[in-house]
Design an enzyme around this catalytic site. Structure first.
Site, mmCIF file in Angstrom:
data_model
loop_
_atom_site.group_PDB
_atom_site.id
_atom_site.type_symbol
_atom_site.label_atom_id
_atom_site.label_comp_id
_atom_site.label_asym_id
_atom_site.label_seq_id
_atom_site.Cartn_x
_atom_site.Cartn_y
_atom_site.Cartn_z
ATOM 1 N N GLU A 37 19.454 14.538 17.535
ATOM 2 C CA GLU A 37 20.474 15.237 18.370
ATOM 3 C C GLU A 37 19.677 16.209 19.195
ATOM 4 O O GLU A 37 18.568 16.972 18.826
ATOM 5 C CB GLU A 37 21.553 16.297 17.729
ATOM 6 C CG GLU A 37 22.588 15.439 16.863
ATOM 7 C CD GLU A 37 23.925 16.476 16.277
ATOM 8 O OE1 GLU A 37 23.990 17.490 17.029
ATOM 9 O OE2 GLU A 37 24.100 16.328 15.439
ATOM 10 N N LYS A 54 27.586 14.680 19.901
ATOM 11 C CA LYS A 54 26.411 14.209 19.550
ATOM 12 C C LYS A 54 26.085 13.768 17.837
ATOM 13 O O LYS A 54 25.306 12.917 17.576
ATOM 14 C CB LYS A 54 25.374 15.616 19.691
ATOM 15 C CG LYS A 54 25.380 16.050 21.269
ATOM 16 C CD LYS A 54 24.528 17.306 21.293
ATOM 17 C CE LYS A 54 25.034 18.504 20.701
ATOM 18 N NZ LYS A 54 26.172 18.887 21.685
ATOM 19 N N THR A 55 26.789 14.808 17.077
ATOM 20 C CA THR A 55 26.491 14.267 15.765
ATOM 21 C C THR A 55 26.925 12.870 15.442
ATOM 22 O O THR A 55 26.235 12.047 14.788
ATOM 23 C CB THR A 55 27.019 15.323 14.900
ATOM 24 O OG1 THR A 55 26.828 16.774 15.079
ATOM 25 C CG2 THR A 55 27.129 14.992 13.377
#
Length: 469
Positions: free
Chosen positions: A165, A121-122
């Protein structure tokens, strides 16, 4: 455009303001003109960055830190009810706002791209944020890690896009209403909150159902869990699904990934009903096939939001990484030290395989710190199998984060599993002993990986100093 600050957010107090997710929201609010305050267990670079924006940051937790006129207290799932500031807010009737509610409020009136998945996600969020910024679109963004450039995890942009996110760990991603949702992968993690894969699927189905009418779900065509989720969503006529990956049927198909030390050249074939078929090639300044796939997911999401593919692919080449995501900390005595946030077996294996491609004959040495007792209890065997991909590894004690110990659950479970898979592994009970231990085995051409989601990241500079000495 500058969205209005929600009333509850004009004088917020953040409990645990130094955390990656919390600090990003606090920064955006401060830049939008809110009077922000908060506290954290210890001082940090993040706290200093917040103070530079005019945020009042207290070190330690005490009821007196809560201002008399605080409009709300912002909390994460890690904050317990007996926290003195939360208890004081409850006594006074100051409303408590979950981190995800605060983030959702910041998205109001903006076109949101929400990136979800068990891993990546990051990286994917930050790739997209960097590319959109490079194109002059001035997005707002909130990321779970600091970008290498410009060095922050959040921005209050003037454009109409918000990239964020979407955290599945506590189901908080159900609060968002994205125009574009991204699902990178679907695996069982966060065992304290999910008892089975069925619960995970149900949670991601709810997330997908939150996509706005006319919006798009971008989803992995390769990963088994994502494919199962796609099948479950097949009968939802109002949801436009765009796939990416190496599968022949993928709308954004990864044709090839050519590694070049700590970078990769990616070629993607873009097809589908709405996009003319053609190939695009671009460079990603992080190693490994999984990071290349993250870049293609970012490309697909940006195109779904209306950004021209060629421009976006070129802009992705300006991404230089996120701190703690295979971040090169430095080199000493011919040894490179790289920091990795990987803490789930899939992430661990992916980062080790990526680093292996950049060693040019050297060895890969790992100092791994398990994160959470519950995760170790459920995934020790898989973690051990992943660590066997290294040439040698040191395993530290478990970083507890928000959890209490579980009887019988220690890092020795991982050590035993790693040995069973043929790993050269040993325990290091005292974290301060790691630099000397690494210096005793590392040689020119080797890469040392500090790995885990806890404070193992502090070891990188110490290892470099020891190697230099």
């Amino acid at each position: 455009m500058t969205p209005a600050i929600p009333p509850a957010m004009d004088r917020p107090h953040f409990i645990g303001i130094g955390g990656a997710g919390m600090s990003g929201i606090a920064k955006i609010l401060a830049r939008r003109g809110a009077r922000v305050a908060g506290s954290d267990a210890k001082d940090s670079e993040t706290a200093a960055a917040l103070r530079a924006l005019g945020v009042e940051v207290h070190v330690g937790h005490a009821a007196a830190h809560l201002a008399d006129d605080a409009s709300s207290v912002v909390v994460s799932s890690a904050i317990r009810a007996d926290n003195p500031e939360l208890a004081e807010a409850t006594r006074r009737g100051v409303p408590a706002v979950h981190r995800s509610e605060a983030l959702a409020a910041l998205m109001t009136g903006l076109r949101t791209i929400a990136v979800a998945g068990t891993h990546g996600k990051t990286t994917t969020t930050s790739m997209l944020a960097v590319a959109l910024t490079r194109l002059g679109l001035s997005p707002s963004y909130a990321i779970g890690g600091d970008l290498d450039v410009p060095g922050s995890n959040a921005e209050a942009g003037t454009g109409d896009l918000f990239v964020a996110e979407a955290d599945e760990s506590d189901r908080s991603f159900h609060r968002y209403r994205p125009e574009v949702a991204v699902v990178l992968n679907v695996e069982l993690d966060h065992h304290a909150n999910y008892a089975s894969m069925e619960e995970i699927y149900e949670s991601f189905e709810i997330f997908a159902s939150r996509v706005r009418a006319g919006g798009t779900l971008v989803i992995n065509a390769d990963q088994a869990g994502a494919r199962e989720l796609t099948a479950r969503l097949a009968d939802r006529q109002k949801l436009r699904i765009v796939t990416y990956g190496e599968a022949p049927e993928a709308d954004f198909r990864v044709v090839r990934v050519v590694p070049d030390r700590l970078t990769s050249e990616v070629t993607v074939a873009i097809g589908g009903e709405d996009v003319p078929a053609r190939e695009l090639a671009f460079r990603v300044a992080v190693p490994g096939r999984h990071y290349a796939h993250n870049a293609v997911a970012a490309l697909a999401a940006g195109v779904a939001a209306g950004v021209p593919a060629e421009e976006l692919a070129h802009a992705l080449g300006f991404y230089t990484g996120v701190r703690r995501r295979l971040q090169l900390m430095g080199e000493a005595a011919g040894v490179q030290v790289v920091d990795s946030y990987a803490h789930h077996p899939t992430e661990m294996a992916a980062d080790l395989e990526a680093i292996r491609g950049g060693t040019e004959g050297g060895r890969v040495l790992v100092a791994f710190q398990p994160h959470l007792f519950s995760r170790t209890k459920e995934l020790a065997e898989e973690m051990g199998r992943a660590l066997a991909l290294a040439d040698a590894c040191l395993v530290l004690g478990i970083y507890p984060a928000r959890e209490d110990p579980i009887p019988g659950v220690t890092s020795e479970l991982i050590v035993d599993a790693a040995r069973a898979h043929g790993a050269d592994v040993r325990s290091v009970a005292d974290k301060s002993a790691v630099p000397d231990a690494v210096a005793g085995i590392a040689g020119p051409g080797d890469i040392v990986l500090t790995m885990g989601a806890g404070d193992v990241t502090e070891l990188g500079p110490q290892i470099l100093a020891r190697l230099s000495g």
